[in-house]
Design an enzyme around this catalytic site. Sequence first.
Site, PDB file in Angstrom:
ATOM      1  CG  HIS A  32      -2.009   1.065   1.108  1.00 47.84           C
ATOM      2  ND1 HIS A  32      -3.215   0.856   0.492  1.00 47.84           N
ATOM      3  CD2 HIS A  32      -2.035   2.352   1.530  1.00 47.84           C
ATOM      4  CE1 HIS A  32      -3.948   1.955   0.542  1.00 47.84           C
ATOM      5  NE2 HIS A  32      -3.250   2.891   1.178  1.00 47.84           N
ATOM      6  CG  HIS A  34      -0.977   6.397  -2.118  1.00 50.38           C
ATOM      7  ND1 HIS A  34      -2.097   5.730  -2.543  1.00 50.38           N
ATOM      8  CD2 HIS A  34      -1.063   6.424  -0.765  1.00 50.38           C
ATOM      9  CE1 HIS A  34      -2.839   5.381  -1.510  1.00 50.38           C
ATOM     10  NE2 HIS A  34      -2.229   5.787  -0.411  1.00 50.38           N
ATOM     11  CE1 TYR A  50      -3.482  13.619  -1.293  1.00 53.57           C
ATOM     12  CE2 TYR A  50      -5.793  13.113  -0.959  1.00 53.57           C
ATOM     13  CZ  TYR A  50      -4.530  12.720  -1.323  1.00 53.57           C
ATOM     14  OH  TYR A  50      -4.299  11.432  -1.742  1.00 53.57           O
ATOM     15  CB  SER A  78      -8.626  10.380  -3.622  1.00 54.51           C
ATOM     16  OG  SER A  78      -7.955  11.131  -2.630  1.00 54.51           O
ATOM     17  NE  ARG A 131     -10.479  11.527   6.058  1.00 61.00           N
ATOM     18  CZ  ARG A 131      -9.347  11.023   5.580  1.00 61.00           C
ATOM     19  NH1 ARG A 131      -8.690  11.660   4.640  1.00 61.00           N
ATOM     20  NH2 ARG A 131      -8.876   9.878   6.037  1.00 61.00           N
ATOM     21  CE1 TYR A 158      -9.198   4.120   4.476  1.00 55.65           C
ATOM     22  CE2 TYR A 158      -8.814   5.886   2.904  1.00 55.65           C
ATOM     23  CZ  TYR A 158      -8.674   5.364   4.175  1.00 55.65           C
ATOM     24  OH  TYR A 158      -8.011   6.088   5.147  1.00 55.65           O
ATOM     25  CG  ASP A 250      -1.106   4.933   3.954  1.00 53.61           C
ATOM     26  OD1 ASP A 250      -1.375   5.143   2.760  1.00 53.61           O
ATOM     27  OD2 ASP A 250      -1.776   5.395   4.890  1.00 53.61           O
ATOM     28  CG  ASN A 255      -5.327  13.747   3.321  1.00 53.02           C
ATOM     29  OD1 ASN A 255      -5.274  14.891   2.898  1.00 53.02           O
ATOM     30  ND2 ASN A 255      -5.858  12.755   2.620  1.00 53.02           N
TER      31      ASN A 255
END
Length: 296
Positions: A32, A34, A50, A78, A131, A158, A250, A255
């Site tokens: 996981h 990004h 964001y 996202s 969000r 998610y 991650d 965020n």
Amino acid sequence: MTAGNNSTRIKSWTDAPSRPAWTPPPGAVDAHVHVFGPEALFPFSPKAKYLPQDATPEMLFALRDSLGFARNVIVQASCHGTDNAATLDGIARSNGTARGVAVVDPAISDAELARLHAGGIRGVRFNFLKRLVDHAPKDAFLALAQRIAPLGWHVVVYFEADLLVELTPFLAAIPTVVVVDHLGRPDIGQGPGGADISAFVALLDAQPHLWAKVSGADRLSVTGAPYDDFVAVVRPVVERFPDRVLWGTDWPHPNMETNIPDDGALVDVVPRIAVSAQLQQKLLVANPDRLYWLAA
Ligand code: 0GY
């Protein structure tokens, strides 16, 4: 949102993570992560909630090596919407050491799905966090799940704990493996017998096609590093479902700019939630291999 220059965008990772004390097994997959941009080549979505600084594949691969991992699964973030170009670029630069999970418009063509498969995509992500996304159309997601199943792909979802009951029939209807990010974000402060994690475990008991991504110690912990509360809640999940768990750092921690984790400290959680060499091998090698490298 309009992207400013790099210095006006948020940064949610440390440039100087510690080296973990623990060494992952050979072939270990950080399942996981990004990539963000680079924005000059891969602009953020106009709908992004964001705007991060660039977190490039080269930065990812340097981190992977320093943490002792061999491979990555790049999950479309996202902020890039349904344009998976940055994720595909990261996979293409990885020399076969990365696969990906895409976010797509449910109206995507078969030809585009085939192009994503050729680019190393092996799953689609359905994001239910308000969000982060404006819409999460369940019926369209189910129709898409039917179409990606023959490709040997799976679904990543998610959601937060308060949506678990509402999503239970939706999850049951998905005809592929479903990986739940960050264990469906239970309230870890409730402890190992808490209502949230108990409901999540009951869901995995009831739906054998569900897997858990046992990640997000930094997001879920109330006590903070070294994440004792997360370990107490998550170790029993790994032991109950050893063949249905994945793990990831991650990075670059979207965020989390006000509470940036140390990636080395996150890796050192792994031997505490997967306490034997056999569990560690399943969590970091055999399980991700099945979904990302051995799938059709
Ligand atoms: C995560 C968590 C978050 C963000 C995203 O796609 C995303 O932007 O997944 C979050 O803000 O909780 O898994 O990266």
